[in-house]
Design a protein around this motif. Structure first.
Motif, short mmCIF file in Angstrom:
data_model
loop_
_atom_site.label_atom_id
_atom_site.label_comp_id
_atom_site.label_asym_id
_atom_site.label_seq_id
_atom_site.Cartn_x
_atom_site.Cartn_y
_atom_site.Cartn_z
N THR A 74 -1.13 2.57 -8.42
CA THR A 74 -2.10 3.33 -9.21
C THR A 74 -1.39 4.36 -10.08
O THR A 74 -1.73 4.54 -11.26
CB THR A 74 -3.10 4.03 -8.27
OG1 THR A 74 -3.59 3.05 -7.35
CG2 THR A 74 -4.26 4.63 -9.03
N ILE A 76 8.90 6.95 -12.60
CA ILE A 76 7.86 6.00 -13.03
C ILE A 76 7.62 6.13 -14.53
O ILE A 76 7.51 5.12 -15.24
CB ILE A 76 6.55 6.26 -12.25
CG1 ILE A 76 6.75 5.94 -10.76
CG2 ILE A 76 5.39 5.45 -12.81
CD1 ILE A 76 6.93 4.49 -10.42
N SER A 135 0.86 -1.18 0.00
CA SER A 135 0.00 0.00 0.00
C SER A 135 0.90 1.23 0.00
O SER A 135 1.87 1.30 0.76
CB SER A 135 -0.85 -0.03 1.28
OG SER A 135 -1.65 1.11 1.32
N ASP A 181 8.65 11.23 -4.75
CA ASP A 181 7.43 11.66 -5.44
C ASP A 181 7.82 12.47 -6.66
O ASP A 181 7.59 13.68 -6.74
CB ASP A 181 6.51 12.44 -4.49
CG ASP A 181 5.71 11.49 -3.60
OD1 ASP A 181 5.72 10.28 -3.87
OD2 ASP A 181 5.09 11.96 -2.63
N SER A 210 2.89 2.11 -2.44
CA SER A 210 4.12 1.92 -3.24
C SER A 210 4.03 2.62 -4.59
O SER A 210 5.04 2.82 -5.25
CB SER A 210 4.40 0.43 -3.45
OG SER A 210 3.33 -0.17 -4.15
N ARG A 253 2.30 8.11 2.48
CA ARG A 253 1.32 8.16 1.38
C ARG A 253 -0.03 7.58 1.83
O ARG A 253 -1.09 8.09 1.49
CB ARG A 253 1.85 7.38 0.17
CG ARG A 253 3.05 8.05 -0.51
CD ARG A 253 3.57 7.16 -1.62
NE ARG A 253 4.70 7.76 -2.34
CZ ARG A 253 5.64 7.06 -2.97
NH1 ARG A 253 5.60 5.74 -2.97
NH2 ARG A 253 6.60 7.67 -3.62
N ARG A 307 -3.71 9.36 2.03
CA ARG A 307 -4.89 8.76 1.39
C ARG A 307 -6.03 8.59 2.38
O ARG A 307 -7.15 9.02 2.15
CB ARG A 307 -4.50 7.39 0.81
CG ARG A 307 -5.63 6.68 0.10
CD ARG A 307 -5.36 5.19 -0.13
NE ARG A 307 -5.77 4.39 1.01
CZ ARG A 307 -5.74 3.06 1.06
NH1 ARG A 307 -5.26 2.37 0.04
NH2 ARG A 307 -6.14 2.40 2.12
N ASN A 365 10.27 3.04 -5.80
CA ASN A 365 9.54 4.31 -6.00
C ASN A 365 9.48 5.11 -4.70
O ASN A 365 8.44 5.24 -4.07
CB ASN A 365 8.13 3.99 -6.51
CG ASN A 365 7.33 5.24 -6.81
OD1 ASN A 365 7.87 6.25 -7.23
ND2 ASN A 365 6.03 5.17 -6.56
N1 LIG Z 1 6.69 8.64 -8.51
C1 LIG Z 1 5.68 9.39 -8.03
N2 LIG Z 1 5.60 10.71 -8.35
C2 LIG Z 1 4.60 11.47 -7.85
N3 LIG Z 1 3.64 11.03 -7.00
C3 LIG Z 1 3.67 9.73 -6.67
C4 LIG Z 1 4.69 8.84 -7.16
N4 LIG Z 1 4.46 7.63 -6.63
C5 LIG Z 1 3.37 7.73 -5.87
N5 LIG Z 1 2.89 8.99 -5.87
C6 LIG Z 1 1.71 9.50 -5.12
O1 LIG Z 1 1.68 8.79 -3.89
C7 LIG Z 1 0.34 8.42 -3.54
C8 LIG Z 1 0.22 6.91 -3.40
O2 LIG Z 1 0.44 6.30 -4.66
P1 LIG Z 1 -0.57 5.25 -5.30
O3 LIG Z 1 -1.99 5.62 -5.01
O4 LIG Z 1 -0.18 5.05 -6.71
O5 LIG Z 1 -0.17 3.97 -4.44
P2 LIG Z 1 -0.84 2.52 -4.39
O6 LIG Z 1 0.28 1.52 -4.36
O7 LIG Z 1 -1.84 2.39 -5.48
O8 LIG Z 1 -1.53 2.59 -2.97
P3 LIG Z 1 -2.82 1.83 -2.33
O9 LIG Z 1 -2.71 0.38 -2.72
O10 LIG Z 1 -2.65 2.03 -0.87
O11 LIG Z 1 -4.03 2.53 -2.85
C9 LIG Z 1 -0.55 9.01 -4.63
O12 LIG Z 1 -1.01 10.27 -4.21
C10 LIG Z 1 0.40 9.17 -5.81
O13 LIG Z 1 0.00 10.18 -6.69
#
Ligand SMILES: Nc1ncnc2c1ncn2[C@@H]1O[C@H](COP(=O)(O)OP(=O)(O)OP(=O)(O)O)[C@@H](O)[C@H]1O
Ligand SMILES: O=C(CO)[C@H](O)[C@H](O)COP(=O)(O)O
Length: 205
Positions: free
Chosen positions: A12, A187, A7, A182, A9, A134, A138, A179
């Protein structure tokens, strides 16, 4: 193609960037989160500390059957999961088959019947303190949860689940993407490379 990671990482974020490289009919996505057993069958208090991070929280059979159907070229219809948000009315997702099928979620390697269908595995990796930051953003801002409840789940559900059901598969993945910053460049660079390789392999364009 399977995409997993803890979560926070960046799954999305990665997916959005990846999908931007393709036309709609070239790629399709199925997300494990849409297969949560509905939370509306439980009280709010039960949901507060309910463990969403165990394999039994997912309708594994439906998830697998829908992946298989997509493999067989069938369109599936699935009610989306709205993360306990009473203000959202779940949409019915129409998921059409495509040459590239992305399967995304926490247990996609642990569910062996799903894992064995994957040809390519991607692991999104972030340090725990960054992933937690992060997640807090959320859950506190986007989902309006209580700080102590979020921390309780992090310590008692999220981290143990990651260590048990995901981390052991990290070394089996074709690509591990770290990753921790930010910064979209990292990515975007990774999705650029992977999509170019895939397009060549599938002779797109
Ligand atoms: N490389 C990046 N650059 C900018 N923002 C990032 C980057 N990686 C993650 N984020 C930001 O960090 C937050 C968490 O990322 P994301 O929602 O993609 O994680 P996830 O693995 O899908 O999490 P979950 O499973 O908990 O929903 C988001 O607001 C996303 O925009
Ligand atoms: O990240 C998750 C599991 O770790 C899930 O997104 C989350 O816990 C689902 O919960 P809710 O519907 O209560 O927001």
């Amino acid at each position: 193609m399977g995409i997993a990671g803890s979560s926070g990482s960046g799954k999305t974020f990665f997916l959005k960037s990846f999908l931007d490289h393709f036309d709609q009919e070239q790629v399709t996505l199925i997300s494990q989160d849409d297969y949560y057993y509905p939370a509306n069958t439980k009280t709010q208090e039960e949901n507060r500390l309910y463990n969403f991070d165990v394999p039994s929280s997912i309708n594994r059979e439906d998830f697998f059957n829908d992946i298989k159907s997509l493999f067989e070229g069938k369109t599936i219809y699935k009610k989306e999961y709205t993360f306990n948000n009473p203000n959202l009315t779940p949409k019915i997702l129409e998921i059409k088959p495509a040459p590239i099928l992305i399967v995304e979620g926490l247990f996609i390697f642990h569910y062996e019947e799903v894992n064995q269908l994957l040809n390519y595995r991607i692991f999104l990796d972030a340090d725990e303190d960054i992933a937690l930051k992060r997640r807090l953003k959320r859950d506190l801002i986007e989902r309006g949860y209580d700080h102590d409840d979020v921390m309780y789940k992090w310590v008692n559900h999220v981290v143990p689940s990651y260590n048990t059901y995901l981390l052991p598969y990290k070394d089996t993945c074709d690509r591990v993407i770290v990753n921790n910053t930010d910064d979209p460049k990292l990515i975007n660079g990774a999705t650029d490379l992977i999509s170019r390789e895939l397009k060549e392999k599938l002779q797109f364009d």
